[in-house]
Design an enzyme around this catalytic site. Structure first.
Site, PDB file in Angstrom:
ATOM      1  N   ARG A  71       4.531   6.093  21.023  1.00 36.04           N
ATOM      2  CA  ARG A  71       5.166   6.231  19.684  1.00 36.04           C
ATOM      3  C   ARG A  71       6.635   6.122  20.107  1.00 36.04           C
ATOM      4  O   ARG A  71       7.518   5.583  19.196  1.00 36.04           O
ATOM      5  CB  ARG A  71       4.990   7.355  18.798  1.00 36.04           C
ATOM      6  CG  ARG A  71       3.747   7.108  18.212  1.00 36.04           C
ATOM      7  CD  ARG A  71       2.996   8.577  17.697  1.00 36.04           C
ATOM      8  NE  ARG A  71       1.913   8.233  16.765  1.00 36.04           N
ATOM      9  CZ  ARG A  71       2.050   8.411  15.411  1.00 36.04           C
ATOM     10  NH1 ARG A  71       3.215   8.702  14.742  1.00 36.04           N
ATOM     11  NH2 ARG A  71       0.697   8.138  14.810  1.00 36.04           N
ATOM     12  N   HIS A 270     -20.535  18.264  27.439  1.00 36.81           N
ATOM     13  CA  HIS A 270     -20.913  17.983  28.826  1.00 36.81           C
ATOM     14  C   HIS A 270     -22.273  18.735  29.142  1.00 36.81           C
ATOM     15  O   HIS A 270     -23.057  18.160  29.811  1.00 36.81           O
ATOM     16  CB  HIS A 270     -19.719  18.991  29.772  1.00 36.81           C
ATOM     17  CG  HIS A 270     -18.336  18.585  29.399  1.00 36.81           C
ATOM     18  ND1 HIS A 270     -18.076  17.251  29.425  1.00 36.81           N
ATOM     19  CD2 HIS A 270     -17.155  19.180  29.355  1.00 36.81           C
ATOM     20  CE1 HIS A 270     -16.792  17.037  29.176  1.00 36.81           C
ATOM     21  NE2 HIS A 270     -16.100  18.261  29.102  1.00 36.81           N
TER      22      HIS A 270
HETATM   23  C1  BG6 Z   1     -12.778  19.317  29.391  1.00 41.37           C
HETATM   24  C2  BG6 Z   1     -12.530  21.006  28.412  1.00 41.37           C
HETATM   25  O1  BG6 Z   1     -13.492  18.659  28.695  1.00 41.37           O
HETATM   26  O2  BG6 Z   1     -13.525  19.821  30.477  1.00 41.37           O
HETATM   27  C3  BG6 Z   1     -11.525  21.825  29.307  1.00 41.37           C
HETATM   28  O3  BG6 Z   1     -11.699  20.436  27.144  1.00 41.37           O
HETATM   29  C4  BG6 Z   1     -12.343  22.086  30.456  1.00 41.37           C
HETATM   30  O4  BG6 Z   1     -11.596  23.042  28.420  1.00 41.37           O
HETATM   31  C5  BG6 Z   1     -12.761  20.809  31.147  1.00 41.37           C
HETATM   32  O5  BG6 Z   1     -11.735  22.897  31.389  1.00 41.37           O
HETATM   33  C6  BG6 Z   1     -13.711  21.032  32.321  1.00 41.37           C
HETATM   34  O6  BG6 Z   1     -13.716  19.893  33.392  1.00 41.37           O
HETATM   35  P1  BG6 Z   1     -14.071  20.249  34.838  1.00 41.37           P
HETATM   36  O7  BG6 Z   1     -14.264  18.803  35.215  1.00 41.37           O
HETATM   37  O8  BG6 Z   1     -12.945  20.895  35.334  1.00 41.37           O
HETATM   38  O9  BG6 Z   1     -15.027  20.898  34.888  1.00 41.37           O
END
Ligand code: BG6
Length: 530
Positions: A71, A270
């Site tokens: 922006r 996840h």
């Molecule tokens: C993200 C979350 O999607 O994944 C975070 O918003 C989290 O809160 C992160 O810390 C964890 O990712 P990774 O790859 O470090 O396990």
């Protein structure tokens, strides 16, 4: 998904002509990646370093270009210099002047304004220049690294600017980040708004877990080995545990976390993706739709937790102060932008049942938490105990005879991170005259079996999107099913809010609230300690 199959020994990997061939086979058509939110954190920490790493390994097409859209006004030179610093600080691959020169020549900046008609004109004309000067032929990937409230307005502006459906056979794809809504209704609403401007095949919903090598290896482990799949069902597996434990807290994202909480932040995306991969039926091929069809079937079979059962099937936690890795950690309620009496969960555990032939009676226990003892994402598959032990009662142990259930059941641990690898626990005889039995582990460690460093998740996912391979991206119906499961829990929680005085209920640096232990005890099981 490109089903590259390499069976050479690791040492041959470096100079393997087959590998070189496969690498070039994955070269995308010339294109431009437009990053909206180019001045943001993700662009600097992940996106540009990932694209640079792809450039350094020769995975990007000639004339590849990036337009950083923000922006605020920024010229090409300032953008290049900021991105050079970002690569130097965050890239997995060291900054080399010659690689950087080539990469930087394709970096451009453009400003945009969502609030007025024609607010994408500057970007559009920059893209026309790029097409003309660098041969990107109208092929575009739009990465929307913008706040959730800006996603639909931006998609609408792209549509108005005629950028959603380029003419002349080019492609236009859009990468969208979570949150994909806040619950089932808002997720459906988001999907239907996006579908006004983009066809589903153009939408790439990114979940960086799917780009992790160890997550992709789950598919290989399950479907490229003959010995595990026959055991992968209710008959042999007692239960499955999926843990996403983090040692970090909310890292300055208190305002976001107050809205999201652990269920929305980690479980809905996840963990549900991991669960789908662990539980799915074997796909007949590795085409994107085939794999995603199987994943969504698994999610559809998950029995939603009735709101009245939310308390008995889930545990909520919130961290108080404590010590993590030798450092003092503040309580969640003391984090910036968190309400002093916040009831937001930073830990969640739950038990889900899958109503299908493969999994009936084999529960999945899921847990995620911030400020736990250590960072560990893993899947633990606990097999059933032997039906009868010929050793029971006859074996000398250091403490006397073995009680009937003393032998630990087999346990398969799929370690997603850190120390990516796989361990299988089994019983072995302790050397000596007496018949003593102890559990031992058979270990596979990525780090020692392969010489090559794993690419970052964003490298793989950005490249896949440029190649038009959506296998590792979440489809609308997967997201919807994951929300169906999580929204039922949210409804139950809303109906039964935790007592303010019960939070915080775990100390930072521990494995979560005592209730989580009691929750497993009730089922005669226990959490695996990563
Ligand atoms: C993200 C979350 O999607 O994944 C975070 O918003 C989290 O809160 C992160 O810390 C964890 O990712 P990774 O790859 O470090 O396990």
């Amino acid at each position: 998904m490109c089903a590259d199959v390499l069976t050479q020994a690791p040492a041959e990997e470096q100079a393997n002509p087959l590998l070189e061939g496969l690498r070039s086979a994955r070269l995308p058509a010339p294109c431009a990646v437009v990053i909206f939110g180019a001045s943001g954190d993700l662009t600097q920490r992940k996106l540009i370093p990932a694209l640079y790493a792809l450039a350094a390994e020769g995975s990007l097409p000639p004339g590849f270009s990036i337009v950083g859209a923000a922006r605020t006004e920024m010229d090409d030179e300032r953008f290049r210099s900021a991105m050079r610093d970002a690569v130097a600080e965050h890239s997995r691959v060291a900054l080399h002047d010659d690689v950087w020169e080539g990469f930087a020549s394709g970096l451009f900046a453009a400003s945009y304004d969502l609030d007025r008609d024609g607010g994408l004109d500057a970007l559009k004309s920059k893209l026309a220049d790029v097409d003309r000067d660098r041969g990107s032929a109208g092929n575009r990937v739009f990465y929307l690294s913008v706040p959730p409230s800006a996603v639909v307005p931006l998609a609408e502006r792209l549509h108005q600017a005629g950028l959603c459906r380029p003419e002349g056979g080019g492609f236009s794809r859009v990468i969208v980040e979570k949150p994909f809504g806040r619950d089932l209704d808002t997720a459906r609403e988001l999907t239907s708004r996006l579908h006004e401007f983009f066809a589903e095949e153009q939408i790439y919903r990114i979940d960086h877990y799917l780009g992790k090598e160890s997550v992709q290896n789950l598919l290989v482990f399950r479907f490229a080995n003959g010995i595990f799949e026959p055991l992968w069902n209710r008959q042999y597996i007692d239960h499955v545990q999926i843990t996403v434990a983090e040692a970090i807290g909310v890292e300055g994202r208190g305002a976001y976390y107050e809205e999201a909480g652990a269920l929305r932040d980690i479980v809905q995306n996840h963990i549900m993706q991991l669960m789908a991969i662990v539980g799915m039926e074997p796909p007949s091929n590795f085409e994107a739709e085939t794999v995603r069809d199987e994943k969504v079937k698994l999610l559809r079979a998950v029995r939603p937790i009735h709101p009245d059962d939310a308390l008995s099937h889930t545990v909520r936690g919130q961290y108080g102060g404590g010590w993590v890795d030798g450092q003092e950690a503040a309580a969640y309620r003391d984090e910036k932008a968190v309400k002093p009496g916040s009831l937001r969960e930073t830990f969640v555990a739950m038990k889900l049942d899958v109503d299908n032939w493969r999994w009936a009676g084999t529960p999945f226990y899921l847990r995620a938490g911030k400020r736990l003892m250590k960072r560990a994402t893993e899947i633990a598959i606990q097999f059933r105990r032997v039906p009868h032990s010929p050793f029971t009662g006859h074996i000398a142990t250091p403490t006397g005879a073995l009680p009937p259930d003393a032998m630990e059941p087999n346990l398969l641990i799929l370690r997603i991170q850190p120390d990516e690898g796989i361990s299988l626990r089994f019983s072995a005889k302790v050397p000596g005259q007496a018949m003593r039995i102890r559990s031992v582990n058979m270990d596979f460690l990525y780090g020692s079996s392969f010489l090559k460093e794993s690419p970052e998740a964003y490298e793989r996912l950005l490249l896949d999107c440029m190649l038009g391979d959506a296998t590792l991206f979440a489809r609308a119906d997967e997201v919807e099913q994951a929300w169906r499961i999580c929204t039922a829990i949210l409804d139950g929680w809303r109906a039964h809010p935790p007592d303010t005085s019960r939070f915080p209920n775990y100390e930072a640096g521990t494995w979560g609230p005592d209730e989580a232990r009691a929750f497993m005890d009730r089922d005669g099981r226990s959490w695996h300690r990563p």
